[in-house]
Design a protein around this motif. Sequence first.
Motif, PDB file in Angstrom:
ATOM      1  N   GLY A 132      45.546  40.908  46.142  1.00 23.94           N
ATOM      2  CA  GLY A 132      44.946  40.172  45.038  1.00 23.94           C
ATOM      3  C   GLY A 132      43.937  39.140  45.516  1.00 23.94           C
ATOM      4  N   LEU A 133      44.247  38.469  46.618  1.00 23.86           N
ATOM      5  CA  LEU A 133      43.334  37.473  47.178  1.00 23.86           C
ATOM      6  C   LEU A 133      42.051  38.136  47.671  1.00 23.86           C
ATOM      7  N   GLU A 136      39.837  38.933  44.822  1.00 23.53           N
ATOM      8  CA  GLU A 136      39.218  37.718  44.283  1.00 23.53           C
ATOM      9  C   GLU A 136      38.032  37.283  45.133  1.00 23.53           C
ATOM     10  N   LYS A 139      35.270  39.561  44.290  1.00 24.63           N
ATOM     11  CA  LYS A 139      34.735  39.228  42.973  1.00 24.63           C
ATOM     12  C   LYS A 139      33.802  38.028  43.051  1.00 24.63           C
ATOM     13  N   GLN A 140      34.131  37.077  43.914  1.00 22.50           N
ATOM     14  CA  GLN A 140      33.292  35.899  44.099  1.00 22.50           C
ATOM     15  C   GLN A 140      32.081  36.186  44.988  1.00 22.50           C
ATOM     16  N   LYS A 171      47.278  31.876  49.081  1.00 17.57           N
ATOM     17  CA  LYS A 171      46.050  31.236  48.597  1.00 17.57           C
ATOM     18  C   LYS A 171      45.810  29.909  49.312  1.00 17.57           C
ATOM     19  N   SER A 343      30.521  32.889  39.453  1.00 17.60           N
ATOM     20  CA  SER A 343      30.543  33.407  40.820  1.00 17.60           C
ATOM     21  C   SER A 343      29.880  32.398  41.751  1.00 17.60           C
ATOM     22  N   LEU A 384      37.977  29.457  44.786  1.00 14.91           N
ATOM     23  CA  LEU A 384      39.312  30.018  44.569  1.00 14.91           C
ATOM     24  C   LEU A 384      39.929  29.595  43.237  1.00 14.91           C
ATOM     25  N   GLY A 385      39.106  28.978  42.368  1.00 13.96           N
ATOM     26  CA  GLY A 385      39.553  28.738  41.008  1.00 13.96           C
ATOM     27  C   GLY A 385      40.381  27.514  40.775  1.00 13.96           C
TER      28      GLY A 385
END
Length: 389
Positions: A132-133, A136, A139-140, A171, A343, A384-385
């Motif tokens: 998942g990381l 991400e 995606k970024q 994370k 992004s 990382l949100g």
Amino acid sequence: MKVKKYVASSMPEAMKQIRSELGNDAVILNSKIVYTGGFLGFFRKKNIEVIAAMDQVGKMEPKVKEKPKLTPVSQPVKNAPIAKPQVFTTPEKRQERPSGDLLNELAELKAMVKNMSATGQGGKSYPGPLEGLYLELKKQEIEPYICEELMAVLLEKWYTLGAASSAEEVKAWCKELMKERISDLPYGEISFTKKYVNVVGPTGVGKTTTLAKIAADSILKFHKKVALITTDTYRIAAIEQLKTYAKILAIPLEVCYNLDDFRKACETFKDYDVVLIDTAGRNFRNEQYVVELKQILDYDNEMETFLVLSLTSKQNDMEEIYKQFSSITINQFIFTKMDETSSYGAMYNMIDKYRIGAAYLTNGQNVPDDKVAASADVITKLILGDETK
């Protein structure tokens, strides 16, 4: 159970070999980092050694026994051994079944391998929370080489700690790694160590508004005596915009058309703490633009230069812009329009690749509020949100 050892350059490569030979139901029994090759302890290559197994419990089939050949009565066999009575056993009796604990462990390992078998972006796959990381980061739009270097370290730590860490823990590891990569660079607001602060960049990235925000902060927050210079004589609207800001802030503004004008303005503002310089926004593909900047501004003077880049730009465009301005010493980046995108990887890529820190991130048009001082921590959390926009 069929057990085999694999040595590969990375865990994804090892998993590819395991799936190819043992199938998707294979399980990992152990993994560790090993070093091969080298000379006198130097130039060793780091690999990962994985021991995998194929669980065949319940899949064994009894062998079909061949019918004994009958010897004709007319040809008796001399000294033939007396056949012992055959004892037939079921497959369960022929192979000892594992205990309940072992079955549970095998089930967990199978689940882990199935999770790793899920195809990730670009053919990569990682176990558990690492997958998942990784997605991400992709995606970024973090550069592939950065992703691979980060994931190699995270994967090693994941297995070293027993392959049971949570997504939050993974994370947190990634945040620290990303922050560490770029933490040695200069960040934050202008230091006032140089009198002249020059803002350059292509058209439409928000140079004039950003300069006004810096001017307001310099006056209201740091109590400096500030003056403005603009060389943007190509757009009347730009001069009027900066005049409006200068009037609101009650600071002087000089318009410079050439190097003589600039030197006269510097003489006029010799008693000021900081002089902020706005430049024309032009097509960044035109090399003549940078040549004209050098003809108007005296870069031998005590000057600090910020290159303004919009986060809505493509990575390739950002790199072309930087290369076009690279003949001028760029001290720090300023990244604008943070509120117009989700992004932020290109920002991290530019800092990491060119080893130039960032001064500000802007997130709106309001002067002087819509900006934050940049730092390695803020940038990493934003990607990382975890940072508010």
